[in-house]
Design a protein around this motif. Structure first.
Motif, PDB file in Angstrom:
ATOM      1  N   ASP A  29       0.836  -1.210   0.000  1.00 27.16           N
ATOM      2  CA  ASP A  29       0.000   0.000   0.000  1.00 27.16           C
ATOM      3  C   ASP A  29       0.868   1.257   0.000  1.00 27.16           C
ATOM      4  OD1 ASP A  29      -2.260  -1.483   0.003  1.00 27.16           O
ATOM      5  OD2 ASP A  29      -2.824  -1.092   2.096  1.00 27.16           O
ATOM      6  N   ILE A  30       1.852   1.249   0.884  1.00 23.38           N
ATOM      7  CA  ILE A  30       2.710   2.427   0.994  1.00 23.38           C
ATOM      8  C   ILE A  30       3.524   2.619  -0.292  1.00 23.38           C
ATOM      9  CG2 ILE A  30       4.755   3.335   2.185  1.00 23.38           C
ATOM     10  CD1 ILE A  30       2.288   3.782   3.771  1.00 23.38           C
ATOM     11  N   GLN A  31       4.103   1.531  -0.778  1.00 24.52           N
ATOM     12  CA  GLN A  31       4.867   1.620  -2.026  1.00 24.52           C
ATOM     13  C   GLN A  31       3.970   2.141  -3.149  1.00 24.52           C
ATOM     14  OE1 GLN A  31       7.916   1.598  -2.398  1.00 24.52           O
ATOM     15  NE2 GLN A  31       9.019  -0.073  -1.400  1.00 24.52           N
ATOM     16  N   GLY A  32       2.738   1.634  -3.193  1.00 23.63           N
ATOM     17  CA  GLY A  32       1.801   2.046  -4.229  1.00 23.63           C
ATOM     18  C   GLY A  32       1.503   3.538  -4.148  1.00 23.63           C
ATOM     19  N   MET A  33       1.288   4.027  -2.919  1.00 25.11           N
ATOM     20  CA  MET A  33       0.974   5.451  -2.770  1.00 25.11           C
ATOM     21  C   MET A  33       2.178   6.318  -3.113  1.00 25.11           C
ATOM     22  SD  MET A  33      -1.772   5.789   0.281  1.00 25.11           S
ATOM     23  CE  MET A  33      -0.954   4.675   1.386  1.00 25.11           C
ATOM     24  N   LEU A  34       3.367   5.829  -2.759  1.00 19.70           N
ATOM     25  CA  LEU A  34       4.570   6.595  -3.091  1.00 19.70           C
ATOM     26  C   LEU A  34       4.778   6.642  -4.604  1.00 19.70           C
ATOM     27  CD1 LEU A  34       7.031   5.364  -0.314  1.00 19.70           C
ATOM     28  CD2 LEU A  34       5.962   7.624  -0.525  1.00 19.70           C
ATOM     29  N   ALA A  35       4.396   5.568  -5.283  1.00 16.82           N
ATOM     30  CA  ALA A  35       4.565   5.517  -6.736  1.00 16.82           C
ATOM     31  C   ALA A  35       3.684   6.551  -7.427  1.00 16.82           C
ATOM     32  CB  ALA A  35       4.216   4.113  -7.247  1.00 16.82           C
ATOM     33  N   LEU A  36       2.567   6.904  -6.767  1.00 17.54           N
ATOM     34  CA  LEU A  36       1.641   7.882  -7.357  1.00 17.54           C
ATOM     35  C   LEU A  36       2.200   9.305  -7.328  1.00 17.54           C
ATOM     36  CD1 LEU A  36      -1.746   6.666  -5.827  1.00 17.54           C
ATOM     37  CD2 LEU A  36      -0.919   6.333  -8.179  1.00 17.54           C
ATOM     38  N   GLY A  37       3.061   9.562  -6.319  1.00 18.79           N
ATOM     39  CA  GLY A  37       3.575  10.926  -6.172  1.00 18.79           C
ATOM     40  C   GLY A  37       4.627  11.243  -7.227  1.00 18.79           C
ATOM     41  N   GLU A  38       4.614  12.470  -7.735  1.00 12.65           N
ATOM     42  CA  GLU A  38       5.637  12.869  -8.707  1.00 12.65           C
ATOM     43  C   GLU A  38       6.821  13.494  -7.990  1.00 12.65           C
ATOM     44  OE1 GLU A  38       4.190  15.235 -11.912  1.00 12.65           O
ATOM     45  OE2 GLU A  38       2.535  13.854 -12.313  1.00 12.65           O
ATOM     46  N   ARG A  39       7.995  13.216  -8.484  1.00 15.24           N
ATOM     47  CA  ARG A  39       9.199  13.748  -7.864  1.00 15.24           C
ATOM     48  C   ARG A  39      10.092  14.403  -8.913  1.00 15.24           C
ATOM     49  NH1 ARG A  39       8.047   9.420  -5.636  1.00 15.24           N
ATOM     50  NH2 ARG A  39       7.194   9.697  -3.563  1.00 15.24           N
ATOM     51  N   ALA A  40      10.660  15.518  -8.541  1.00 16.61           N
ATOM     52  CA  ALA A  40      11.628  16.164  -9.435  1.00 16.61           C
ATOM     53  C   ALA A  40      12.905  15.317  -9.449  1.00 16.61           C
ATOM     54  CB  ALA A  40      11.924  17.574  -8.937  1.00 16.61           C
ATOM     55  N   PRO A  41      13.711  15.409 -10.507  1.00 14.86           N
ATOM     56  CA  PRO A  41      14.979  14.660 -10.534  1.00 14.86           C
ATOM     57  C   PRO A  41      15.848  15.060  -9.345  1.00 14.86           C
ATOM     58  CG  PRO A  41      14.520  15.667 -12.678  1.00 14.86           C
ATOM     59  CD  PRO A  41      13.521  16.220 -11.729  1.00 14.86           C
ATOM     60  N   GLY A  42      16.431  14.095  -8.688  1.00 12.33           N
ATOM     61  CA  GLY A  42      17.292  14.387  -7.546  1.00 12.33           C
ATOM     62  C   GLY A  42      16.554  14.497  -6.231  1.00 12.33           C
ATOM     63  N   GLU A  43      15.226  14.477  -6.286  1.00 12.84           N
ATOM     64  CA  GLU A  43      14.422  14.562  -5.054  1.00 12.84           C
ATOM     65  C   GLU A  43      14.475  13.218  -4.317  1.00 12.84           C
ATOM     66  OE1 GLU A  43       9.913  16.058  -3.973  1.00 12.84           O
ATOM     67  OE2 GLU A  43      10.662  16.340  -6.000  1.00 12.84           O
ATOM     68  N   TRP A  44      14.347  13.259  -3.001  1.00  7.96           N
ATOM     69  CA  TRP A  44      14.386  12.044  -2.192  1.00  7.96           C
ATOM     70  C   TRP A  44      13.118  11.226  -2.384  1.00  7.96           C
ATOM     71  CZ3 TRP A  44      17.508   8.963   0.381  1.00  7.96           C
ATOM     72  CH2 TRP A  44      16.990   8.087   1.358  1.00  7.96           C
ATOM     73  N   ARG A  45      13.294   9.916  -2.625  1.00  4.70           N
ATOM     74  CA  ARG A  45      12.134   9.036  -2.665  1.00  4.70           C
ATOM     75  C   ARG A  45      12.103   8.275  -1.344  1.00  4.70           C
ATOM     76  NH1 ARG A  45       9.491   4.392  -3.475  1.00  4.70           N
ATOM     77  NH2 ARG A  45       8.010   4.232  -5.204  1.00  4.70           N
ATOM     78  N   PRO A  46      11.031   8.478  -0.534  1.00  5.24           N
ATOM     79  CA  PRO A  46      10.987   7.827   0.780  1.00  5.24           C
ATOM     80  C   PRO A  46      11.257   6.327   0.682  1.00  5.24           C
ATOM     81  CG  PRO A  46       9.181   9.372   0.579  1.00  5.24           C
ATOM     82  CD  PRO A  46       9.851   9.340  -0.756  1.00  5.24           C
ATOM     83  N   GLN A  47      12.093   5.831   1.563  1.00  2.00           N
ATOM     84  CA  GLN A  47      12.413   4.413   1.627  1.00  2.00           C
ATOM     85  C   GLN A  47      11.341   3.701   2.445  1.00  2.00           C
ATOM     86  OE1 GLN A  47      15.877   3.202   0.412  1.00  2.00           O
ATOM     87  NE2 GLN A  47      15.116   4.958  -0.744  1.00  2.00           N
ATOM     88  N   VAL A  48      11.045   2.465   2.091  1.00  2.00           N
ATOM     89  CA  VAL A  48      10.132   1.656   2.895  1.00  2.00           C
ATOM     90  C   VAL A  48      10.888   0.407   3.346  1.00  2.00           C
ATOM     91  CG1 VAL A  48       7.842   0.609   3.038  1.00  2.00           C
ATOM     92  CG2 VAL A  48       8.270   2.444   1.383  1.00  2.00           C
ATOM     93  N   VAL A  49      10.973   0.232   4.661  1.00  2.00           N
ATOM     94  CA  VAL A  49      11.774  -0.852   5.228  1.00  2.00           C
ATOM     95  C   VAL A  49      10.876  -1.743   6.073  1.00  2.00           C
ATOM     96  CG1 VAL A  49      13.777  -1.392   6.664  1.00  2.00           C
ATOM     97  CG2 VAL A  49      13.743   0.732   5.332  1.00  2.00           C
ATOM     98  N   ARG A  50      11.052  -3.057   5.927  1.00  2.00           N
ATOM     99  CA  ARG A  50      10.313  -3.999   6.791  1.00  2.00           C
ATOM    100  C   ARG A  50      11.168  -4.362   7.998  1.00  2.00           C
ATOM    101  NH1 ARG A  50       7.408  -7.394   1.985  1.00  2.00           N
ATOM    102  NH2 ARG A  50       9.190  -6.632   0.816  1.00  2.00           N
ATOM    103  N   ALA A  51      10.538  -4.399   9.171  1.00  2.00           N
ATOM    104  CA  ALA A  51      11.304  -4.749  10.376  1.00  2.00           C
ATOM    105  C   ALA A  51      10.431  -5.507  11.369  1.00  2.00           C
ATOM    106  CB  ALA A  51      11.854  -3.490  11.041  1.00  2.00           C
TER     107      ALA A  51
END
Lengths: 321, 321
Positions: free
Chosen positions: B213-235
């Motif tokens: 779900d989180i990965q999917g929502m992050l994929a929807l957001g647009e990012r400028a080149p060089g912008e940080w893409r939030p990491q998703v980590v399982r723990a």
């Protein structure tokens, strides 16, 4: 047709029309207050001479206790005495006015064609200073419009009760049987703010117990000679019963306020809080404009670089105010 | 024995001792911050040169998501790397620190004898400016004490999340499966503040769905080149699993902050907010002292008497600041 004061010299005209009893002018002035219009200082200046001419009655209590029904009946009783009445229904908890207050409006429709009554719902809408900043100004508008009594009704949600007490001459706290209100009143510090307790829904089981509980708790408090002893009145507002007793208790409190000199003291304290809230709002706005500008930005860079500390930077910033 | 700086010239000594790694000096400095001690500007001045030396990592999430367990494991992992760690557990919702935070302290006892770790619970205690005013100063103390990483843990309750993001270099948002967190994250605007998402309790049913779900929502957001893409980590923090991945994601974000120039921008913005909060607190205190004095009182009397309006009175008051 709506009157729009585009220039501040229109404000005296608007206030004059409000004083002549034009409900649209009153509505427009309260909207200016709600929206924090730049014309507000001019509005306040035009209204200043009429300060303190109305008795401001705060009315609070938990949801479901019958506040709007009681307000409605109080308006009716006061109108019978020929007095002009303003009602401010304030919802400090919601950014938008809705829910209960829309319901109130419907219930108060019987007064909507009465030219001696002004009814207005207000929200605090994230305003700078919130309830404490806008409500006193709205009260001033209704005073200026010639209201003899201004009823300020607010949902009893913690802080709001204390705020209503600080802006009212007379504070009514509504209770209903079987809601554990007597104990909660003590917890919430309501015992200290109430000038009149109304045990509403007095026809319901448990009303006598609630009445005795409150009387018992009041008996425990010590009072200096001449100090006001809160009145406890039983009412069944939905049938209009006991409402005249409430009106009588309000009048009695007003007499005490005047004879004891407490009225002047309360009005003075209220004015002080009002002036302070406005001053703080102004300072906040000025700091905000410095933030937009370069002053804060340059200081922040020096703080981030470890050249100066944030307290020294804040001092620098304040020198520019 | 507690060190008590009675005169402001004791402050540099206290800061020197904190820099030498004396935990009592660190504790004392944070207490000065919490209590709004008059020595605070002197403390801030002594700490200024060490600004920005630690990576400030905010950690937030709903109750029950495993924040304190994760913090505890992060401390362990960072200590293995030989880094000095400070932990601030902030409870903005309660006037007193208790409940969950007392629990945290117990869980973190394994670090309590480690001289490379400082752990401190803080409440906002109705402080002027609240969390936003005191937490940055406490972070500065821990930076000054030589911490390489400062973890600021706060309960995710609306506004607090946004505040933590504004004071952290790197913001971790913890989620757990089956709490509807993915949707709530969008509602609460958490998607915008998180630099790293940790899907904790990854061994539970639904963890994969939350991750997707989180990965999917992050994929929807647009990012400028060089912008940080939030990491998703399982723990699964309670078993120490995935914690090294979280540490790696934090380090990766730090690298990006530095290479992109975003670190300087965030530190500058943070300093600006800090300076503004201190300035506003100072103004409030000055108005307060005018309230105690006669200036406000005299003005309020004139307002109550209708001689001047409250806006004009506020202007008068501000002239005396």
């Amino acid at each position: 047709m709506t009157f729009t004061p585009r220039r501040s010299r229109d404000v005296p005209t608007l206030v004059a029309r409000a004083r002549d009893g034009d409900p649209r002018a009153v509505a427009r002035l309260i909207s200016l207050v709600e929206n924090g219009d730049p014309a507000l200082p001019a509005v306040a200046a035009a209204l200043a001479p009429y300060a303190g001419q109305a008795q401001v009655v705060g009315l609070t209590g938990s949801p479901g206790v019958g506040k709007s029904t009681t307000t409605n009946e109080l308006v009716r009783a006061l109108r019978k005495q020929g007095r002009r009445v303003g009602v401010l229904a304030v919802d400090p908890s919601s950014p938008f006015t809705g829910g209960a207050i829309l319901g109130d409006r419907v219930r108060m429709q019987e007064h909507s064609t009465d030219p001696g009554v002004y009814i207005r719902s207000m929200s605090s809408r994230g305003h700078l200073g919130g309830l404490s900043a806008t409500t006193p100004q709205a009260v001033r508008v209704l005073e200026g419009a010639g209201c003899d009594v201004v009823l300020v009704e607010t949902v009893g949600v913690g802080q709001a009760e204390v705020e209503i007490a600080s802006l009212a001459d007379t504070t009514l706290v509504l209770l209903a049987p079987g809601m554990g209100d007597a104990i909660q009143a003590v917890k919430a510090g309501i015992l200290e703010i109430a000038d009149v307790f109304v045990v509403n829904k007095a026809d319901r089981p448990g009303a006598d117990a609630t009445y005795r509980d409150i009387q018992g708790m009041l008996a425990l408090g010590e009072r200096a000679p001449g100090e006001w002893r809160p009145q406890v009145v039983r009412a069944t507002a939905v049938r209009g019963e006991g409402v005249d007793d409430v009106v009588a208790a309000i009048a009695k409190h007003r007499d005490w306020l005047e004879s004891s000199g407490e009225l002047g003291r309360r009005q003075q304290e209220r004015a002080a809080a009002e002036v302070e809230a406005i001053a703080l709002g102004t300072l906040r706005a000025r700091l905000g404009s410095l933030r937009e500008g370069t002053a804060l930005s340059a200081l922040a860079t020096r703080v981030a670089d470890g050249e100066i500390d944030p307290y020294a930077a804040a001092e620098e910033l304040l020198k520019r105010l």
